[in-house]
Write an enzyme that holds these catalytic residues in place. Structure first.
Site, mmCIF file in Angstrom:
data_model
loop_
_atom_site.group_PDB
_atom_site.id
_atom_site.type_symbol
_atom_site.label_atom_id
_atom_site.label_comp_id
_atom_site.label_asym_id
_atom_site.label_seq_id
_atom_site.Cartn_x
_atom_site.Cartn_y
_atom_site.Cartn_z
ATOM 1 N N GLY A 35 0.813 -1.217 0.000
ATOM 2 C CA GLY A 35 0.000 0.000 0.000
ATOM 3 C C GLY A 35 0.845 1.265 0.000
ATOM 4 N N PHE A 36 1.603 1.491 1.058
ATOM 5 C CA PHE A 36 2.563 2.610 1.152
ATOM 6 C C PHE A 36 1.908 3.977 1.107
ATOM 7 C CE2 PHE A 36 4.417 -1.033 -1.148
ATOM 8 C CZ PHE A 36 5.265 -1.482 -0.164
ATOM 9 N N ARG A 92 8.804 -1.406 22.273
ATOM 10 C CA ARG A 92 8.892 -2.870 22.297
ATOM 11 C C ARG A 92 8.573 -3.440 20.921
ATOM 12 N NH1 ARG A 92 6.056 -6.453 26.841
ATOM 13 N NH2 ARG A 92 4.438 -4.893 26.597
ATOM 14 N N LYS A 149 10.064 -11.254 13.799
ATOM 15 C CA LYS A 149 10.235 -11.664 12.402
ATOM 16 C C LYS A 149 9.617 -10.652 11.439
ATOM 17 C CE LYS A 149 10.023 -15.840 9.640
ATOM 18 N NZ LYS A 149 9.722 -17.280 9.694
ATOM 19 N N THR A 150 8.358 -10.292 11.678
ATOM 20 C CA THR A 150 7.707 -9.348 10.767
ATOM 21 C C THR A 150 8.292 -7.952 10.936
ATOM 22 O OG1 THR A 150 5.917 -9.114 12.387
ATOM 23 C CG2 THR A 150 5.555 -10.629 10.568
ATOM 24 N N GLN A 174 9.717 -5.530 8.076
ATOM 25 C CA GLN A 174 9.239 -4.158 7.859
ATOM 26 C C GLN A 174 10.409 -3.181 7.772
ATOM 27 O OE1 GLN A 174 6.391 -3.382 6.684
ATOM 28 N NE2 GLN A 174 5.267 -2.453 8.355
ATOM 29 N N GLY A 215 5.219 2.679 16.176
ATOM 30 C CA GLY A 215 5.046 2.225 14.795
ATOM 31 C C GLY A 215 6.375 1.926 14.129
ATOM 32 N N GLY A 238 6.232 0.857 10.520
ATOM 33 C CA GLY A 238 5.975 0.664 9.091
ATOM 34 C C GLY A 238 6.716 1.634 8.201
ATOM 35 N N GLU A 239 6.950 2.840 8.676
ATOM 36 C CA GLU A 239 7.492 3.866 7.793
ATOM 37 C C GLU A 239 8.903 4.294 8.129
ATOM 38 O OE1 GLU A 239 3.994 6.605 6.485
ATOM 39 O OE2 GLU A 239 3.326 5.456 8.206
HETATM 40 MO MO1 MOS Z 1 1.472 5.424 4.936
HETATM 41 S S1 MOS Z 1 2.189 6.925 3.690
HETATM 42 O O1 MOS Z 1 0.763 6.370 6.166
HETATM 43 O O2 MOS Z 1 0.471 4.359 4.134
#
Ligand code: MOS
Length: 777
Positions: free
Chosen positions: A281-282, A668, A673-674, A678, A741, A743-744
């Protein structure tokens, strides 16, 4: 900060409105007194281990069904025709050949498209999710080069594509702005990010800069970036009377359903969006013209529609990251202490979108300084609406800031890590809030040790191995902790100890459903095999976005709240004949398939026993997450220290990344693994930004010139080195589960670490991305 501000005001709305019965948790009650949360004391040891993705086997077997694969009876296939001018009107439009072509069911243009409301822009309400608020196919006006001007439905995709090629469109062009210099000449406006000005002024930074014993003042440029998820955008769409079903690939099922309902003027519960698998998605898997046009065509034709964008189609109608031109100026004392921190510049937007690439966000809490001048200006161009792309703001902002710090370190003759640590803030330099959990210095030290930073060539351009110049570079990574309001979870517990967890969340391949199962298993005291996670469906209560790196925190808070409701419900059912009789929900947690008194494990009763005595097969509870008040009390961020070894070929100018290390401080880590995956994925995307990615935008006519993976370069396996990832794993006492978070943050800092390593290898400073070989020869 603005997402936080939006979250705050929405949270207040939630407290007063929908969730009036909810008693807000004290912000620090996740882990009272900084000790481990008693409610997750009874761990099975899942959190912090390596759990393989539960969706993995489905995907490798091809059993996971994506949006473009949903079989429906009587399905039609859509193709789009894209405008070839940047601004103007459709002057002539001949669809007769297309209408007569084999298999054609419908040709839809502005002449016969149904009346639809414009999409509401993301951020304008809790459920709005448009990237642009332009009306879709409602008149003959053209707003960007690539805008859909016609849609064909046919019995097969090939027939639709062929018929689309037969449509003849003539245009009456009107003046347009497609060159950045022209746009700047027409004037700038201060950028607004979710309604808040992108500007921070502390003291007189320009004067401090002029007086500083040491300073640098540079301009950095980053190009447009296109979204290239492995799964191109696609939807399979059907109406049943006035009810609309969208099988989509989206990061926001609930808000998409609400926004689409508004577009068609129907009630929110008349639209259902289902999105069980998202192939990446991103930030781009939101609402674009194709879902709206597909739904409109399905209604006109009276048949279901599949609309699957080609890779070129994604480049034409799905926005990416806009270009930036950033100035960073730093003033410092001889010991390296910052006296002035200036970060300003300009980005391009369209008149109809809300995404001024907010490159100062990471700078706001990065470093201490005596004075600050931070701002983002916007100019307007006739182009596709740009949008969120992994770490919008921080990814390109850290390129400029962290390159500039490297340049200043050179100027001062100070090690770049030492310079950063010298300017480490003790509280948020702009808001003055305390940091909830910031251990960036520990990440720097652990990373430097692991990477062998001591072996960095002291003089740029001094280490050569054959044809290859070798250099080390580093940069800080940063991304805010967010938790958006509106998340909810529903738990269905059965007498035989199975639990169904339902969240309106998304699995884009990052492992969310696995982490959700882990968190639920620990909260409920059940083995993970007994947990089923249902998600990716707008009929599930609550609103959760897979964005802002906040989904896991939002889900966790919702599961925690629902578990508390479950405990209360089970205590009621247990009644007076239970060993738990007389205990309040606050005194009870879950352990080993039942409820247990937190400070006396001998007082317990199993779920089976409680439900059996109550003659119940199931208990169902649904609860909203507590409002995200933690963001009002602390400055909350993920952090990282990035290390790169670059090798630049002295003959060809080719840059190869020999190795990369990300040393993270992100609270934490729930699933090692995931999480590692990421972080690595973010770093790989950062390597693409550093060395390859650039949307070629023809400034004469606004046409994107490289709309394919043959011409838009992304890292392939041969481009990706050994990527090492470590983390501090220090829980943040002020977040659900102690996590931040992840993810980014992986993409942030990477381009600067690469540019700094290239400088260390060659002595050449590249200030405009991507770092292609022509810039090094
Ligand atoms: Mo991200 S740019 O908040 O999917």
């Amino acid at each position: 900060m603005s997402i936080v501000d939006t979250a705050k005001s929405a949270a207040q709305g939630v407290v007063q409105g929908v969730m009036s019965k909810l008693v807000p948790l004290a912000p620090d009650s996740w882990i009272p007194g900084g000790t481990p949360d008693p409610l997750i004391r009874h761990q099975h040891g899942l959190i912090g281990t390596e759990v393989s993705r539960l969706d993995g086997p489905l995907k490798v077997r091809g059993a996971a069904r994506f949006a473009a694969e949903v079989p429906l009876d009587n399905l039609t296939y859509a193709a789009l025709v894209f405008s070839t001018i940047a601004r103007g009107r459709i002057a002539t439009l001949d669809t007769t050949a297309a209408e007569a072509a084999p298999g054609v069911v419908l040709v839809m243009t502005h002449r016969n498209a149904p009346q639809m409301n414009a999409p509401a822009l993301f951020g304008t309400s809790a459920t709005a999710c448009g990237a642009s608020n332009l009306p879709v196919m409602q008149d003959d006006s053209i707003h960007w080069n690539g805008q859909p001007v016609a849609l064909v439905l046919a019995e097969t995709q090939d027939q639709a594509d062929h018929a689309a090629s037969l449509i003849a469109v003539g245009y009456a062009a009107e003046p347009s702005v497609t060159a950045f210099a022209d746009a700047k000449a027409k004037g700038k406006e201060r950028g607004l990010f979710f309604g808040q000005p992108l500007e921070n002024i502390v003291g007189d930074a320009e004067a401090a800069l002029a007086k500083a014993p040491h300073s640098i003042d540079r301009t950095y440029r980053t190009p447009r970036h296109a979204h290239n998820a492995i799964e191109p955008h696609a939807a399979t769409i059907a109406w049943d009377g006035d009810t609309l079903l969208l099988h989509d690939t989206t990061q926001m099922v609930s808000s998409e359903a609400a926004t689409v309902a508004d577009i068609f003027g129907i009630a929110a519960d008349q639209v259902r969006v289902i999105s069980p698998y998202v192939g990446g998605g991103f930030g781009a898997k939101g609402l674009w013209d194709h879902q709206i046009l597909g739904a409109a065509a399905a209604r006109v034709a009276g048949r279901p529609v599949r609309i699957a964008l080609s890779r070129e189609g994604v480049y034409r109608i799905v926005g990416g990251r806009t270009l930036t031109e950033q100035r960073v100026a730093l003033g410092a004392e001889p010991d390296g202490r910052f006296t002035a921190l200036i970060h300003d510049g300009t980005v391009a937007m369209t008149p109809h979108n809300n995404m001024p690439e907010p490159f100062i966000l990471g700078t706001r809490s990065g470093y201490a300084a005596d004075s600050f001048k931070l701002s983002v200006d916007t100019v307007t161009m006739n182009m596709m609406a740009n949008t969120f792309m992994r770490a919008p703001g921080e990814s390109v902002g850290t390129f400029a800031l962290e390159s500039a710090i490297d340049e200043l370190a050179d100027e001062l003759g100070i090690d770049p890590i030492a310079l950063r640590i010298r300017n480490e803030p003790t509280k948020d330099p702009l808001s003055g809030l305390p940091f909830s959990s910031r251990h960036l210095v520990a990440a720097w030290r652990a990373g430097a040790e692991r990477f062998g930073w001591d072996a960095r060539p002291a003089v740029p351009g001094s280490r050569r191995e054959g044809e290859w110049l070798v250099g080390f570079g580093c940069a800080a990574a940063t991304y805010p902790y967010y938790r958006m309001p509106g998340a909810a979870a529903r738990i269905t517990l059965t007498r035989d100890g199975e639990a169904l967890i339902e969240v309106a969340a998304h699995e884009m391949g990052m492992g969310t459903t696995t982490t959700t199962a882990m968190v639920a298993a620990e909260r409920l005291g059940l083995p993970i095999e007994r947990i089923t996670v249902r998600y990716g469906d707008s009929i599930i209560p609550g609103t959760i976005m897979a964005g802002g790196s906040q989904q896991t925190a939002a889900i966790g808070a919702a599961v925690i709240a629902a578990h508390r409701a479950l405990v209360a419900e089970l205590l009621k059912l247990a009644g007076n004949d239970s060993p738990l009789a007389g205990l309040s929900p606050d005194e009870v947690g879950s352990e080993d398939g039942g409820l247990t008194r937190i400070d006396d494990a001998t007082r317990r009763e199993s779920y089976a026993s409680i439900l059996g005595r109550a003659q119940r097969d199931t208990v169902v509870v649904a609860e909203q997450a507590s409002p995200p008040l933690e963001q009002m009390h602390w400055s909350m961020h993920s952090y990282g220290a990035m290390f790169c070894e670059a090798r630049v070929n002295a003959v060809t100018g080719e840059t190869r990344i020999a190795r990369f290390l990300g040393s993270f401080d992100t609270g934490r880590i729930l699933n090692h693994k995931t999480a590692r995956s990421q972080f690595r994925g973010g770093i790989i995307m950062g390597l693409g930004m550093a060395l390859m990615e650039e949307t070629q935008f023809d400034e004469r006519n606004g046409r994107i010139m490289n709309p394919s993976l043959a011409e838009y370069h992304l890292p392939v396996h041969a481009d990706v080195p050994d990527i090492d990832v470590i983390w501090t794993d220090i829980a943040d006492p002020h977040t659900p589960m102690g996590a931040h978070g992840i993810g980014e943050i992986g993409i942030t800092g990477v381009a600067a670490a690469v540019a700094n390593a290239v400088h260390n290898a060659t002595g050449r400073r590249v200030r405009d991305l991507p770092i292609t070989l022509d810039k090094l020869l």
